[in-house]
Design a protein around this motif. Sequence first.
Motif, PDB file in Angstrom:
ATOM      1  N   TRP A  45       0.050   3.394 -15.858  1.00  0.00           N
ATOM      2  CA  TRP A  45      -0.399   4.899 -16.899  1.00  0.00           C
ATOM      3  C   TRP A  45      -1.414   5.196 -16.820  1.00  0.00           C
ATOM      4  O   TRP A  45      -2.042   6.264 -16.475  1.00  0.00           O
ATOM      5  N   ALA A  46      -2.852   4.594 -16.366  1.00  0.00           N
ATOM      6  CA  ALA A  46      -4.362   4.317 -15.739  1.00  0.00           C
ATOM      7  C   ALA A  46      -4.080   5.332 -13.830  1.00  0.00           C
ATOM      8  O   ALA A  46      -4.761   6.925 -14.660  1.00  0.00           O
ATOM      9  N   ALA A  47      -3.231   5.048 -13.364  1.00  0.00           N
ATOM     10  CA  ALA A  47      -3.438   5.456 -12.460  1.00  0.00           C
ATOM     11  C   ALA A  47      -2.550   6.786 -12.566  1.00  0.00           C
ATOM     12  O   ALA A  47      -3.512   8.395 -11.880  1.00  0.00           O
ATOM     13  N   ALA A  48      -1.564   7.418 -13.220  1.00  0.00           N
ATOM     14  CA  ALA A  48      -1.112   8.571 -13.806  1.00  0.00           C
ATOM     15  C   ALA A  48      -2.235   9.482 -14.250  1.00  0.00           C
ATOM     16  O   ALA A  48      -3.184  10.662 -13.475  1.00  0.00           O
ATOM     17  N   GLY A  49      -3.618   8.767 -15.052  1.00  0.00           N
ATOM     18  CA  GLY A  49      -4.383   9.501 -15.724  1.00  0.00           C
ATOM     19  C   GLY A  49      -5.599   9.911 -15.072  1.00  0.00           C
ATOM     20  O   GLY A  49      -5.629  10.864 -15.193  1.00  0.00           O
ATOM     21  N   LEU A  50      -5.763   8.890 -13.948  1.00  0.00           N
ATOM     22  CA  LEU A  50      -6.960   9.020 -12.887  1.00  0.00           C
ATOM     23  C   LEU A  50      -6.408  10.461 -12.067  1.00  0.00           C
ATOM     24  O   LEU A  50      -6.608  11.106 -11.425  1.00  0.00           O
ATOM     25  N   PHE A  51      -5.034  10.703 -11.590  1.00  0.00           N
ATOM     26  CA  PHE A  51      -4.364  11.402 -11.558  1.00  0.00           C
ATOM     27  C   PHE A  51      -4.276  13.187 -11.826  1.00  0.00           C
ATOM     28  O   PHE A  51      -5.117  13.901 -11.182  1.00  0.00           O
ATOM     29  N   ALA A  52      -4.089  12.701 -13.214  1.00  0.00           N
ATOM     30  CA  ALA A  52      -4.780  14.314 -14.223  1.00  0.00           C
ATOM     31  C   ALA A  52      -5.957  14.565 -14.510  1.00  0.00           C
ATOM     32  O   ALA A  52      -6.706  15.638 -13.862  1.00  0.00           O
ATOM     33  N   ALA A  94       1.000  15.235  -6.417  1.00  0.00           N
ATOM     34  CA  ALA A  94       1.848  14.266  -5.954  1.00  0.00           C
ATOM     35  C   ALA A  94       1.685  12.581  -6.644  1.00  0.00           C
ATOM     36  O   ALA A  94       2.807  12.548  -7.205  1.00  0.00           O
ATOM     37  N   GLY A  95       1.051  13.105  -6.803  1.00  0.00           N
ATOM     38  CA  GLY A  95       0.624  11.744  -7.572  1.00  0.00           C
ATOM     39  C   GLY A  95       1.035  11.394  -8.800  1.00  0.00           C
ATOM     40  O   GLY A  95       1.394  10.372  -9.262  1.00  0.00           O
ATOM     41  N   LEU A  96       1.639  12.401  -9.434  1.00  0.00           N
ATOM     42  CA  LEU A  96       1.988  12.319 -10.597  1.00  0.00           C
ATOM     43  C   LEU A  96       3.435  12.661 -10.772  1.00  0.00           C
ATOM     44  O   LEU A  96       4.173  12.170 -11.082  1.00  0.00           O
ATOM     45  N   VAL A  97       3.692  13.864  -9.730  1.00  0.00           N
ATOM     46  CA  VAL A  97       5.272  14.064  -9.490  1.00  0.00           C
ATOM     47  C   VAL A  97       5.892  12.705  -8.972  1.00  0.00           C
ATOM     48  O   VAL A  97       7.118  12.144  -9.270  1.00  0.00           O
ATOM     49  N   LEU A  98       5.391  12.265  -7.846  1.00  0.00           N
ATOM     50  CA  LEU A  98       6.283  11.246  -7.249  1.00  0.00           C
ATOM     51  C   LEU A  98       6.715   9.814  -7.596  1.00  0.00           C
ATOM     52  O   LEU A  98       8.050   9.290  -7.977  1.00  0.00           O
ATOM     53  N   PRO A  99       5.896   9.561  -8.452  1.00  0.00           N
ATOM     54  CA  PRO A  99       6.283   8.206  -9.385  1.00  0.00           C
ATOM     55  C   PRO A  99       7.425   8.052 -10.142  1.00  0.00           C
ATOM     56  O   PRO A  99       7.944   7.387 -10.023  1.00  0.00           O
ATOM     57  N   HIS A 100       7.348   9.287 -10.916  1.00  0.00           N
ATOM     58  CA  HIS A 100       8.035   9.280 -11.938  1.00  0.00           C
ATOM     59  C   HIS A 100       9.188  10.169 -10.955  1.00  0.00           C
ATOM     60  O   HIS A 100      10.891   9.681 -11.686  1.00  0.00           O
ATOM     61  N   THR A 104      12.698   8.291 -11.740  1.00  0.00           N
ATOM     62  CA  THR A 104      14.394   8.631 -11.820  1.00  0.00           C
ATOM     63  C   THR A 104      15.450   8.137 -11.055  1.00  0.00           C
ATOM     64  O   THR A 104      16.618   8.066 -11.277  1.00  0.00           O
ATOM     65  N   VAL A 105      15.281   8.426  -9.877  1.00  0.00           N
ATOM     66  CA  VAL A 105      16.178   7.604  -9.069  1.00  0.00           C
ATOM     67  C   VAL A 105      16.384   6.061  -8.749  1.00  0.00           C
ATOM     68  O   VAL A 105      18.070   5.580  -9.158  1.00  0.00           O
ATOM     69  N   ARG A 206       5.170  -0.523  -9.769  1.00  0.00           N
ATOM     70  CA  ARG A 206       6.085   0.256 -10.525  1.00  0.00           C
ATOM     71  C   ARG A 206       5.550   2.067 -10.733  1.00  0.00           C
ATOM     72  O   ARG A 206       4.515   1.195 -10.860  1.00  0.00           O
ATOM     73  N   PRO A 207       6.221   2.326 -10.881  1.00  0.00           N
ATOM     74  CA  PRO A 207       5.759   3.944 -11.469  1.00  0.00           C
ATOM     75  C   PRO A 207       5.848   3.455 -12.682  1.00  0.00           C
ATOM     76  O   PRO A 207       6.226   2.749 -14.121  1.00  0.00           O
TER      77      PRO A 207
END
Length: 683
Positions: A45-52, A94-100, A104-105, A206-207
């Motif tokens: 989630w910190a990685a997602a925050g950095l991308f955001a 891409a950093g925000l979308v691809l992990p999610h 989902t996959v 992990r995502p």
Amino acid sequence: MGGTESEGDPGRTGHPESGGGARGGVQTDTAPPHPRQLWRDALAWAAAGLFAGALVLCLFGLARHLGLFGTELVGDIPESALTYWILLALVAVAGLVLPHTSLTVLEDEQDQGDATDAPAVSSAPDTPSTSVAPEAQGATHSFPRAHTVLLSVSSGILVFLVVWLFPRYPLSPTSGRVASSETEVLLWACLVALFLGGFLSLAAQRPPRRPFVSFASLPSFTAAALAVVVAATALGSVTHPKVVHTVAADDPGDPPPVPAGVSATGWTWAPPPGTSVSRVAAGPRGPILLLDDGFVALDGATGSELWTYRELHATELETRLFEGAALLTRSTGNGAATGVLLDPATGEITSERPQLEGLQTYTPTASLHDYLSDDGTEGIEARSREPGLTGPADPLWSFVPQEADLFCEFQPRARPTTDPDTGDGLVVVAYACVDPGEFEEKTLETLEPQPIRGDYHGILAHGGSVDSLVATVAVLDLSTGEEVWRRDDPVLHSQHRIDLKSGRRALATEGEVPALELWSDYELFLLDPRTGEPQGHPEEARDRRGRFGPAVDRVLRADTGGAVLLMRGDYHGSGSPREVLTTDPDGKVTARVTIDESELDQSHLNQAVALEDTLLIPYMDEDTRLMSVYAAPLAAGDFGGEWLEVGSLLESGFRREHRLTAVPGAVVSYNPADIAEIHGLVP
């Protein structure tokens, strides 16, 4: 699958009657997650925050680049900045979308596996439920191998870009050096945020798991996103502050003297990128450059910067330099303004609320302002400059012309000076008075209580058709406003013109006071501002009527120690040899030099600078743009002088000029039309 396989797979066992399962009645264990799993969730989630945060920074950069708000005032914006912002924004998305997408996959794959295993689970209802090991749970949500490889390659590319695109120039816009633009700094900060986001994603392996609002997710995401925004804001504030302010050293030593002559170019200085120099003036220790956003003061002997004050992001600024202060004012609209007052010797702020209304000039101890008496007569008012004063200062005194039964108009420019022997401050004022009845009769106009002020250009009075006009020069004591002396010059005929100049074309000789240059009907008087006494006249400078002035083309320097005079040629404007005389206070000629150079015409002689021992005339070749100086000792006689090469003029507009200004430690050379470089000529 058989029951044996189900028993060997603890991840798909449970009791349907418990109702705890979400898929096919499978019961999931509600035991608290393993600490390692919490850390991996927090990192994801910190990685997602950095991308955001990087995405927010990209959107800010795009908006600024498109001119929606803010302006770039320091450095040059990279030509491909728009492309950079768009590409980095796509990377952040891409950093925000691809992990999610990966999550989902993975969940879909797990759903399909659960559906396949469901009959085996239901066929063994009595099989005891066991919880999945935390490491196994994490493994079920790890990145696919292809995603991990892509993330690793992307992070490696980002590392390369972070190093390769590190700003080439200093981050801070230090005066006189090329600085990186704000856009370059923010692009680099965005790259760093994206690299850190990719690195944390790799570390998490992990995502980010749902739900978003949980013990690990929300704080990690929010802290990382805010960290990017705060860090970028702080970086911009540090590298490109709104105000750049440095002061001189505590003990700079004695100021260097104004050189008596020059022999070489000792140093060269260029203005900070993104700004321009409007004026070069002499300061206490060298040149002070008046920029469009502030001041830079240099040491005249070395060219090093003594102090700087610049407001990089302000608009509608005006810079002014007085004898005792450097003033920067900011327009606030509707004619109002605020400002800051600086010590010209050190650059220290002496007042952040200077009194600007009707300001004429500053002295080291007082400020002079416009004044209007009750009857509408104009004059001046002196106010104290007390250290630390924050409110309005009490007036020290006011002065208006008070001639009985005469209408007087005050010249709107007072001239402060200082007696070096006593340290007493003096103020030179000038005004013209006329009989109001004659004025109304001759002009057929009624006198207004407050006359309209015009642009005098040094003209104190002009006869016209008025016979009663009298021009007055008076000197007042700066501390009390009392009159020290005065001089009245009546206008004798319709073509009679009286001009008053300050005599500050060159710095006064050390220990002397600049003289007042008074022209009355083509006759020249060099007045001692302390006493009002005129200097003596050299006999050879008199015309056939015995007047001193018509034979003088220009006063190059005049102070209480003497004068340097450029005489007219045999035929004015003919290009004949010109003589320069140096005189003492009694009018005796102490030195002379003849200027006989075909390259030098009247326009060059008009810009000549007289040092203590040397006459300098700036010259620029129109074809080669090579700037040079003709240096002639004042006592050289018919031997003249020699040429000193300064350097080539940088690319500029249509106007190509060459000017010199004498300052402590050097004589500075520059092109006033476009000051891209300043050269310091030293002994």
